[in-house]
Scaffold this active site. Structure first.
Site, PDB file in Angstrom:
ATOM      1  N   GLY A 139      42.888  35.480  40.726  1.00  0.00           N
ATOM      2  CA  GLY A 139      42.912  36.972  41.339  1.00  0.00           C
ATOM      3  C   GLY A 139      42.692  37.862  40.212  1.00  0.00           C
ATOM      4  CB  SER A 140      40.125  38.214  38.384  1.00  0.00           C
ATOM      5  OG  SER A 140      39.429  37.339  39.046  1.00  0.00           O
TER       6      SER A 140
END
Length: 231
Positions: free
Chosen positions: A187-188
């Site tokens: 997640g980024s």
């Protein structure tokens, strides 16, 4: 043998150790409790899904900038590029792409050109959807010169859950649009910085597909037809 090679190709190498570990734990749990074994198998399947590495049909042109990541175009604004790249106080257009846990996390080169500079900056782990993540979070910044001479920047940014940035580039690399160059776990966000007068072909809230969605076309007045390559 080709079937085995194709199997490994569709999973990013960063996932091998996680998948093997989850599978081993699942096997051990199943020997004690069937339900725990099932939970472990589900976790292993999710891990395989997260590290998937699909081919994409990449539009090929020296004038194009394509999305380096899957996700939502969260924000488009004028902003200063990362100071560590030495570009001074000239603002650029920043296109921010937010990746959730279910997006493909393999990152791709946004344009044909040459890598001029790279800089890894350790930092915080704020939620990647926040604007301050571009400034304070751990990041890997890349400056490149496109084949037509434009300078653009793309930045891998760690998030609240993402705690590892992988970038396989080196200064001086000649790169091609759509080539895989790294991954961020888990997640980024990826920011792309373009010259101020760039005419964008994306809008806020749009879903972007890494390696396929065209962010900008510097030769838009010349042609709207491109060749595509599977990568």
């Amino acid at each position: 043998m080709k079937q085995y090679n194709d199997l490994f190709k569709i999973i990013h190498r960063e996932g091998y150790i996680f998948i093997a570990s989850f599978a081993l734990v699942s096997f051990l749990l199943a020997s004690f409790n069937e339900k725990l074994g099932c939970i472990g198998c589900i976790a292993t399947a999710w891990c395989i899904y997260f590290f998937r590495n699909p081919d994409r049909f990449v539009p090929i042109s020296d004038d194009l900038v394509i999305s380096p990541a899957d996700g939502i175009i969260q924000e488009i604004k004028e902003a200063l590029p990362p100071p560590e790249l030495g570009l001074g106080d000239v603002e650029m257009i920043r296109v921010s792409i937010f990746l959730n846990l279910f997006n493909v996390h393999v990152n791709r080169i946004p344009a044909n050109g040459k890598i001029l500079a790279l800089h890894y900056n350790p930092g915080k782990f704020f939620n990647a959807s926040l604007d301050k993540a571009s400034i304070y979070n751990e990041r890997q910044s890349v400056l490149m010169e496109m084949a037509q001479g434009q300078k653009i920047v793309f930045v891998q940014i760690a998030g609240l859950i993402a705690r590892r940035i992988v970038c396989d580039l080196e200064e001086g690399n000649e790169v091609k649009t759509g080539e895989r160059y790294g991954i961020i776990r888990f997640g980024s966000r990826v920011d792309v910085y373009l010259p101020l007068k760039t005419a964008l072909l994306v809008s806020k809230g749009q879903t972007a597909i890494g390696g396929e969605t065209i962010i900008a076309d510097f030769g838009r007045k010349k042609t709207t037809e491109f060749k595509f390559e599977r990568k």
